[in-house]
Scaffold this active site. Structure first.
Site, PDB file in Angstrom:
ATOM      1  N   CYS A 117      56.395  17.698  92.840  1.00 30.16           N
ATOM      2  CA  CYS A 117      54.946  17.913  92.780  1.00 30.16           C
ATOM      3  C   CYS A 117      54.385  16.974  91.722  1.00 30.16           C
ATOM      4  O   CYS A 117      54.752  17.078  90.535  1.00 30.16           O
ATOM      5  CB  CYS A 117      54.627  19.362  92.428  1.00 30.16           C
ATOM      6  SG  CYS A 117      52.856  19.689  92.184  1.00 30.16           S
ATOM      7  N   ASP A 120      36.785  36.277  77.841  1.00 29.09           N
ATOM      8  CA  ASP A 120      37.443  35.335  78.754  1.00 29.09           C
ATOM      9  C   ASP A 120      37.909  36.125  79.971  1.00 29.09           C
ATOM     10  O   ASP A 120      39.093  36.382  80.152  1.00 29.09           O
ATOM     11  CB  ASP A 120      38.622  34.670  78.036  1.00 29.09           C
ATOM     12  CG  ASP A 120      39.291  33.595  78.877  1.00 29.09           C
ATOM     13  OD1 ASP A 120      38.780  33.288  79.976  1.00 29.09           O
ATOM     14  OD2 ASP A 120      40.340  33.078  78.443  1.00 29.09           O
ATOM     15  N   CYS A 173      36.344  30.617  83.983  1.00 30.64           N
ATOM     16  CA  CYS A 173      37.127  29.739  84.855  1.00 30.64           C
ATOM     17  C   CYS A 173      36.492  29.622  86.229  1.00 30.64           C
ATOM     18  O   CYS A 173      37.024  28.911  87.085  1.00 30.64           O
ATOM     19  CB  CYS A 173      38.566  30.228  84.960  1.00 30.64           C
ATOM     20  SG  CYS A 173      38.727  31.904  85.616  1.00 30.64           S
ATOM     21  N   CYS A 197      45.977  20.783  95.529  1.00 29.58           N
ATOM     22  CA  CYS A 197      45.035  19.823  94.955  1.00 29.58           C
ATOM     23  C   CYS A 197      43.855  19.622  95.903  1.00 29.58           C
ATOM     24  O   CYS A 197      44.021  19.605  97.122  1.00 29.58           O
ATOM     25  CB  CYS A 197      45.706  18.470  94.697  1.00 29.58           C
ATOM     26  SG  CYS A 197      46.888  18.489  93.325  1.00 29.58           S
ATOM     27  N   GLN A 225      47.287  29.237  79.587  1.00 25.59           N
ATOM     28  CA  GLN A 225      46.717  28.060  80.241  1.00 25.59           C
ATOM     29  C   GLN A 225      47.822  27.120  80.701  1.00 25.59           C
ATOM     30  O   GLN A 225      48.837  26.953  80.023  1.00 25.59           O
ATOM     31  CB  GLN A 225      45.776  27.331  79.283  1.00 25.59           C
ATOM     32  CG  GLN A 225      44.503  28.105  78.963  1.00 25.59           C
ATOM     33  CD  GLN A 225      43.530  28.119  80.113  1.00 25.59           C
ATOM     34  OE1 GLN A 225      43.592  27.296  81.027  1.00 25.59           O
ATOM     35  NE2 GLN A 225      42.612  29.077  80.086  1.00 25.59           N
ATOM     36  N   CYS A 271      49.517  20.271 101.617  1.00 22.05           N
ATOM     37  CA  CYS A 271      49.508  21.247 100.533  1.00 22.05           C
ATOM     38  C   CYS A 271      48.071  21.517 100.081  1.00 22.05           C
ATOM     39  O   CYS A 271      47.260  20.605  99.966  1.00 22.05           O
ATOM     40  CB  CYS A 271      50.342  20.720  99.376  1.00 22.05           C
ATOM     41  SG  CYS A 271      50.179  21.647  97.839  1.00 22.05           S
TER      42      CYS A 271
END
Length: 426
Positions: free
Chosen positions: A177, A355, A382, A99, A257, A96
């Site tokens: 997950c 933002d 971000c 991550c 978020q 996956c």
């Protein structure tokens, strides 16, 4: 060259190197969840490793004639401090892509993220700055798991849900997950007639499931039960989110978020950075459902003004509902760049908060903000590369970078959130 017992053999310049294995000394971390190594005169971006390690890496993209290659560390020959056992069975090479740092201690993850922000500011904005990355407020002792309150799962050929491999459309099936919130609806146990399924757990106690095909929504939205056969189920298409003493309505597929402590963490950071004063005029750009607008409006008081500017129609509608009790807050729907250019935001502002999306504000918007002559700009970013590019443009418009706060709001991933102060040069 192929790795065989520590020996590499030459290859033709036209050869596809995918699947080749080489031994590499791993250099610094780079933006994007990988580290940099060098081999045979070219850069190799290597995932699943740490700076200072020696690994066997398998090339995943690139040929002998390419300037750079991509690779996965498939064997660790010399481990670096900070390496830990992954707590996800599908997070490694070929697994996956959700991550990047399951193999890294949380404190070391934050050090890596800080190094990335520093490198981007230095390379793209010519600013040397020490950046300390902090965990979310109240999350200092967390283990980095069970936090993600919004997950979009992809559908495999058999209808089962999973997440995609890194830089691939291939779906890795999942039974669970480890970073997903346990409060999420259990959508993984059913097949779905959709290309993707969004599961949301709102902090106000609501749950949402949205099923989508490539053309838009399928008739499959629900909040409490579970269904996957395309029948319409009554229920809210929005969730409630709570921050401090306020409640926000957010469309189920709208932006919010994903870490349960992120909103409060960023509100605190923005208010501290903006330091707005009663009676001031503030513009909140890319304002979403009005998260920052609400608390900025409280800070400027009834004599001040906060203009909430958002391009997404659903976000603007939610903002109007969320800000109805604050007459000093106004909502303006439309493209930020166009509204600034037309003068709809006004001629002057005391403070601007922005933002922007991951691509950043970009030069035209930055210059239009500078034309408002705010005493201070607070930039919530971000993406550190986009932040650095925009900081460089702000510098050319007479704004100097002040304090930079950074937060690891997406544990186990390469994403980092920054709140940067830019003050108008005297």
């Amino acid at each position: 060259m192929r790795h065989s017992g520590g020996v590499s053999t030459p290859v033709e310049d036209t050869q596809d190197l995918t699947g080749s294995r080489v031994e590499l000394e791993i250099g610094p971390v780079a933006h994007g969840g990988h580290c940099v190594a060098r081999w045979d005169g070219r850069v190799v971006f290597v995932r699943h490793t740490l700076p200072g390690e020696r690994v066997v890496a398998e090339i995943t993209e690139g040929g002998a004639g390419d300037r750079f290659l991509r690779a996965d560390a498939v064997e660790v020959l010399t481990a670096a401090p900070g390496r830990v056992a992954s707590r996800c069975p599908v997070s490694g090479p070929g697994g996956c892509g959700g991550c990047d740092f399951q193999h890294v201690d949380l404190a070391v993850q934050r050090e890596l993220l800080g190094a990335v922000v520093e490198e981007q500011l230095s390379r793209l904005a010519r600013i040397d700055r020490r950046v300390v990355v902090r965990p979310p407020l109240g999350d200092e002792d967390a283990d980095g798991l069970d936090w993600r309150t919004r997950v979009t799962f992809a559908t495999g050929s058999d209808g089962s849900l999973g997440l995609r491999k890194h830089r691939s459309h291939e779906v890795v099936p999942l039974d669970a997950c480890p970073i997903a919130s346990p409060e999420l609806p259990d959508v993984l146990s059913l097949p779905w007639p959709a290309s993707r399924v969004l599961a949301v757990a709102g902090s106000g106690g609501d749950r949402f499931v949205g099923a989508y095909d490539v053309t838009g929504d399928l008739p499959s939205v629900e909040t409490d039960g579970l269904m996957a056969d395309g029948r319409r189920v009554s229920g809210r298409a929005w969730v409630r989110e709570r921050v401090r003493d306020r409640e926000f309505r957010v469309g189920g597929s709208g932006f919010w978020q994903v870490h349960p402590r992120s909103a409060e963490t960023l509100v605190d950071a923005v208010l501290r950075a903006a330091d707005v004063r009663p009676g001031e005029r503030v513009a909140d750009l890319y304002a979403g459902v009005g998260l920052f607008t609400a608390f900025l409006a409280e800070a400027v008081g009834p004599e001040g003004t906060v203009l909430s500017v958002e391009g997404d129609a659903r976000g603007s509608r939610d903002a109007k509902r969320n800000l109805h009790d604050l007459p000093q807050a106004a909502v303006l729907h439309g493209d930020v760049e166009q509204l600034l250019r037309r003068g709809d935001v006004g001629e002057r502002c005391d403070v601007v908060v922005l933002d922007p999306p991951r691509t950043g504000a970009r030069a035209k918007v930055v210059r239009a903000i500078a034309a408002l002559r705010p005493r201070r700009v607070v930039y919530v970013a971000c993406d550190p590369a986009a932040l650095a590019r925009d900081v460089a443009t702000f510098a050319s418009e007479g704004y100097d970078l002040g304090e930079v706060e950074a937060y690891a709001l997406f544990p186990m991933t390469h994403h980092v959130e920054c709140v940067a102060v830019l003050d108008r040069r005297s």
